[in-house]
Design a protein around this motif. Structure first.
Motif, PDB file in Angstrom:
ATOM      1  N   LEU A  64       0.883  -1.162   0.000  1.00  0.00           N
ATOM      2  CA  LEU A  64       0.000   0.000   0.000  1.00  0.00           C
ATOM      3  C   LEU A  64       0.920   1.212   0.000  1.00  0.00           C
ATOM      4  CD1 LEU A  64      -2.575  -1.047   2.764  1.00  0.00           C
ATOM      5  CD2 LEU A  64      -2.781  -1.350   0.294  1.00  0.00           C
ATOM      6  N   CYS A 124      -3.605   6.300  -2.441  1.00  0.00           N
ATOM      7  CA  CYS A 124      -3.001   5.036  -2.021  1.00  0.00           C
ATOM      8  C   CYS A 124      -3.170   4.046  -3.152  1.00  0.00           C
ATOM      9  CB  CYS A 124      -3.668   4.537  -0.748  1.00  0.00           C
ATOM     10  SG  CYS A 124      -3.176   2.877  -0.231  1.00  0.00           S
ATOM     11  N   ALA A 166      -2.761   0.205  -4.194  1.00  0.00           N
ATOM     12  CA  ALA A 166      -2.683  -1.117  -3.569  1.00  0.00           C
ATOM     13  C   ALA A 166      -2.284  -2.176  -4.586  1.00  0.00           C
ATOM     14  CB  ALA A 166      -4.031  -1.478  -2.957  1.00  0.00           C
ATOM     15  N   PHE A 210      -8.428  -6.349  -4.306  1.00  0.00           N
ATOM     16  CA  PHE A 210      -8.953  -5.038  -3.901  1.00  0.00           C
ATOM     17  C   PHE A 210     -10.467  -5.066  -3.718  1.00  0.00           C
ATOM     18  CE2 PHE A 210      -7.923  -0.609  -3.409  1.00  0.00           C
ATOM     19  CZ  PHE A 210      -9.037   0.100  -3.830  1.00  0.00           C
ATOM     20  N   ASN A 212     -11.752  -5.950  -0.213  1.00  0.00           N
ATOM     21  CA  ASN A 212     -11.169  -5.260   0.924  1.00  0.00           C
ATOM     22  C   ASN A 212     -11.865  -3.939   1.218  1.00  0.00           C
ATOM     23  OD1 ASN A 212      -8.280  -6.319   2.098  1.00  0.00           O
ATOM     24  ND2 ASN A 212      -8.690  -7.102   0.052  1.00  0.00           N
ATOM     25  N   MET A 215     -11.255  -0.414   2.297  1.00  0.00           N
ATOM     26  CA  MET A 215     -10.102   0.476   2.248  1.00  0.00           C
ATOM     27  C   MET A 215     -10.355   1.669   3.169  1.00  0.00           C
ATOM     28  SD  MET A 215      -8.139  -1.151   0.281  1.00  0.00           S
ATOM     29  CE  MET A 215      -6.808   0.053   0.236  1.00  0.00           C
ATOM     30  N   THR A 247     -13.391   5.184   6.032  1.00  0.00           N
ATOM     31  CA  THR A 247     -13.316   3.903   5.341  1.00  0.00           C
ATOM     32  C   THR A 247     -14.383   3.838   4.267  1.00  0.00           C
ATOM     33  OG1 THR A 247     -14.803   2.787   6.884  1.00  0.00           O
ATOM     34  CG2 THR A 247     -12.440   2.687   7.379  1.00  0.00           C
ATOM     35  N   ARG A 264     -12.776   5.449  -3.942  1.00  0.00           N
ATOM     36  CA  ARG A 264     -11.967   4.326  -4.374  1.00  0.00           C
ATOM     37  C   ARG A 264     -12.272   4.005  -5.818  1.00  0.00           C
ATOM     38  NH1 ARG A 264     -13.063  -0.686  -0.724  1.00  0.00           N
ATOM     39  NH2 ARG A 264     -12.231  -1.867  -2.489  1.00  0.00           N
ATOM     40  N   ASN A 299      -7.381  -0.103  -8.402  1.00  0.00           N
ATOM     41  CA  ASN A 299      -6.863  -0.484  -7.080  1.00  0.00           C
ATOM     42  C   ASN A 299      -6.289   0.713  -6.328  1.00  0.00           C
ATOM     43  OD1 ASN A 299      -7.558  -3.026  -7.905  1.00  0.00           O
ATOM     44  ND2 ASN A 299      -5.557  -3.958  -7.529  1.00  0.00           N
ATOM     45  N   VAL A 338      -7.249   4.207  -3.715  1.00  0.00           N
ATOM     46  CA  VAL A 338      -8.171   4.881  -2.817  1.00  0.00           C
ATOM     47  C   VAL A 338      -7.614   6.272  -2.550  1.00  0.00           C
ATOM     48  CG1 VAL A 338      -7.067   3.878  -0.761  1.00  0.00           C
ATOM     49  CG2 VAL A 338      -9.418   4.719  -0.624  1.00  0.00           C
ATOM     50  N   CYS A 358      -2.750   4.491   4.918  1.00  0.00           N
ATOM     51  CA  CYS A 358      -3.718   3.730   4.135  1.00  0.00           C
ATOM     52  C   CYS A 358      -3.854   2.340   4.763  1.00  0.00           C
ATOM     53  CB  CYS A 358      -3.219   3.610   2.707  1.00  0.00           C
ATOM     54  SG  CYS A 358      -4.288   2.701   1.586  1.00  0.00           S
ATOM     55  N   ALA A 400      -5.946  -1.584   4.440  1.00  0.00           N
ATOM     56  CA  ALA A 400      -6.785  -2.530   3.712  1.00  0.00           C
ATOM     57  C   ALA A 400      -7.101  -3.703   4.633  1.00  0.00           C
ATOM     58  CB  ALA A 400      -6.072  -3.041   2.461  1.00  0.00           C
TER      59      ALA A 400
END
Length: 118
Positions: free
Chosen positions: A4, A22, A24, A29, A32, A34, A50, A71, A76, A78, A95, A97
Motif C-alpha cells: 500500500l 493510495c 494497492a 482489492f 477489501n 479500504m 473507510t 476508491r 486499485n 483509494v 492507508c 486494507a
C-alpha cells in the motif's frame, strides 16, 4: 507481496486542501475495505474514513463534511480529498486494507505526513 503506497502529503495552510492517494497491490482489492487512519505526535492512531467495496462510507466525526474518501476498484486505488484543513488535522496518514467480513488480514501503508499551518 502486499503493498500500500501512499502519496500526496505535504504542508498546507489552514483552510487549504490536499488529496492523498493510495495504490494497492498484492491484494484482491474488490474484497477489501479500504481506509485512511491518522496518528498525530503523542496520540493513538485513529480512524479517518473507510469505504467498502460496495461504497458504504464511514467517517470520523471530526472530518465529516470536510473529507471525502473515494476508491477506484478498477485501478486499485483509494483517495482522500481533504478540504478546509485545520491545524488539528496535522498527522501521519496511513492507508489501510482489511478483508471485508473477517477484518483480517489487515495491511498498512508506510504513511504520508500532512502538516497544516495556522
Amino acid at each position: 507481496q502486499v503493498q500500500l503506497v501512499e502519496s500526496g502529503g505535504g504542508l498546507v495552510q489552514a483552510g487549504g486542501s490536499l488529496t492523498l492517494s493510495c495504490a494497492a497491490s498484492g491484494i484482491n482489492f474488490a474484497f477489501n475495505v479500504m481506509g485512511w487512519y491518522r496518528q498525530a505526535p503523542g496520540k493513538q492512531r485513529e480512524l479517518v474514513a473507510t469505504k467498502t467495496p460496495g461504497g458504504i462510507t464511514n467517517y470520523a466525526d471530526s472530518v465529516k463534511g470536510r473529507f471525502t474518501i473515494s476508491r477506484d476498484n478498477a485501478k486499485n486505488t483509494v483517495h482522500l480529498q481533504m478540504n478546509s484543513l485545520k491545524p488539528e488535522d496535522t498527522a501521519d496518514y496511513y492507508c489501510n486494507a482489511r478483508r471485508i467480513g473477517t477484518g483480517t488480514p489487515n495491511y498498512w501503508g508506510q504513511g504520508t505526513q500532512v502538516t497544516v499551518s495556522s
